[in-house]
Design a protein around this motif. Structure first.
Motif, short mmCIF file in Angstrom:
data_model
loop_
_atom_site.label_atom_id
_atom_site.label_comp_id
_atom_site.label_asym_id
_atom_site.label_seq_id
_atom_site.Cartn_x
_atom_site.Cartn_y
_atom_site.Cartn_z
N GLU A 177 -2.08 15.04 9.90
CA GLU A 177 -1.93 14.08 8.79
C GLU A 177 -1.54 12.72 9.35
N ASP A 225 -3.82 12.46 3.13
CA ASP A 225 -2.86 12.37 2.02
C ASP A 225 -3.21 11.09 1.27
N HIS A 265 -1.21 7.92 1.62
CA HIS A 265 -0.93 7.38 2.96
C HIS A 265 -1.96 6.34 3.40
N HIS A 300 -3.75 16.13 0.90
CA HIS A 300 -2.51 16.13 0.14
C HIS A 300 -2.76 15.17 -1.00
N ASP A 326 0.72 17.21 -2.77
CA ASP A 326 1.98 16.80 -2.13
C ASP A 326 2.62 15.76 -3.04
MN MN Z 1 1.60 14.62 2.78
#
Ligand code: MN
Ligand code: PSV
Length: 396
Positions: free
Chosen positions: A184, A219, A222, A246, A292
């Motif tokens: 990630e 993610d 992110h 995520h 997430d």
């Molecule tokens: Mn994450």
């Protein structure tokens, strides 16, 4: 009688499973504090019990991601207990998340730490996490590193890259046949000058150098503002390097808000790239769809059900894109038609078809209403309330 459209949605949903995170059921907060909830889960058992509720009412969340440090207090010695507890609540243990950011020794990083002894400790935690995955039958070991630095000149970026390559290669060497490492990335936070794995391309390079069973994890929170995430997804698909997601939504940075609450079109566009890839190549990539999110204010189980239902709706919409027409329009440079073709699927009301799909699976047509009617939340609040209240007063 099912229409072709309903069948298409049904087929899409049959193949769509969403993994939920154990940490989504616990009391969490921001660095400014926590607002504690009476019904919040604290133990591994409570987290699996709550996750079991989400799966029982939605039918699409059969696995639960766990964080080793938070959920398996005795590391690998807790693994068989986790396996049995998950089974008891009708779910399975999903991806294993090592924790390489909380212990004091990780102040200057884990695999990227200049101290070889700390790097060895980090690697040994990774190896233990792979062992745990072996016991729980989990395919994915999901890696997020907080490693980075806060000030220019304080870290040797290239040496740290090399240490990451070495550490990930060593971890990859311990994988069993079906297991995968998911790498990630995150541009900033908690490090604010440089993060060792800051973007998808750094994650891609590290995953490639780690070995053939490593993939990239995206993610959605992110990225820098305005980043075109679906393009990243398309590139990773083209490179056979997309391992999973995520999912969460955000307005500013890594806000961990409910999927689709701010920009549902963004998630739809990501799903669209996946469907388009499948249609064009005739292959189904192994993608772990994980959530997430951190539910600081909303009731946690309800919010997770809301998330799963929203994910299904956006996925179902994306399954309705007329790919043939779309690619014809693209080839001809028919911009308005191509764009309208994509938007038409997004505008579809898929909810009646999803209700039918649920009926066919003997699931409640409205998972949230059914969960509310079950009284589980009130019962959990009563059972856990005293303990959680005590935590509240000790926190204050
Ligand atoms: Mn994450
Ligand atoms: C870090 O922000 C992250 O997205 C990683 O996936 C962690 O495992 C998770 O959040 C929980 O802290």
């Amino acid at each position: 009688m099912n229409t072709e459209r309903e069948e298409r949605i049904g087929r899409a949903l049959d193949g769509f499973e969403i993994e939920i995170p154990s940490w989504g059921f616990a009391n969490t907060g921001t660095r400014f504090g926590k607002f504690l909830q009476c019904a919040a889960a604290a133990t591994m058992e409570e987290k699996f019990a709550d996750a079991g509720q989400v799966h029982a009412f939605t039918g699409c969340c059969p696995s639960v991601a766990v964080h080793v440090l938070w959920d398996l207090p005795n590391g690998k010695d807790s693994a068989s207990e986790a396996l049995a507890t998950a089974q008891r609540y009708g779910v399975r243990v999903g991806s294993i998340n090592p924790n390489l950011f909380q212990d004091q020794q990780y102040k200057f990083g884990s695999l990227g730490n200049p101290d070889a002894a700390v790097r060895r400790q980090a690697l040994s935690h990774l190896l233990e996490s792979i062992e745990i995955a072996g016991v729980t039958g989990s395919r994915d070991i999901s890696l997020w590193f907080a490693d980075g630095s806060n000030y220019p000149g304080t870290a040797n970026i290239r040496r740290r890259k090399k240490w990451f390559e070495e550490g990930l290669r060593a971890a990859h060497g311990a994988l069993a046949g079906q297991q995968r490492l998911l790498v990630e990335y995150k541009p900033f936070e908690p490090a604010f000058y440089h993060t060792d794995i800051a973007d998808w391309c750094m994650a891609l390079l590290l995953a490639r150098s780690a070995g053939p069973q490593a993939r990239v994890l995206v993610d959605t929170g992110h990225h820098y503002q305005a980043q075109n995430i679906e393009q990243i997804v398309a590139w990773l698909l083209a490179e056979d390097m997309l391992g999973g997601f995520h999912f969460n939504d955000r307005r500013y940075a890594d806000d961990d808000l409910t999927l689709g609450s701010i920009d549902p079109y963004q998630i739809f566009r990501i799903f669209h790239e996946i469907f388009l890839f499948k249609w064009e190549t005739g292959t189904t990539p192994a993608i772990a769809y994980m959530i997430d999110q951190s539910h600081n204010l909303k009731p946690k189980i309800e919010e997770m059900i809301q998330t799963a239902v929203t994910a299904q709706e956006l996925y179902a919409k994306a399954s309705l894109v007329d790919w043939e027409s779309l690619s014809r329009f693209q080839d001809r440079g028919a911009l308005v038609d191509a764009e309208e073709c994509l938007k038409a699927a997004f505008a579809e009301d898929v909810r009646p078809a999803i209700r039918e799909w649920r009926k066919g699976k003997r699931l409640p047509e409205d998972p949230l209403a059914a969960f509310r009617a079950s009284g589980y939340l009130e019962h959990a609040a009563k059972e856990r309330g005293e303990r959680n209240q005590a935590a509240l007063s000790s926190y204050a």
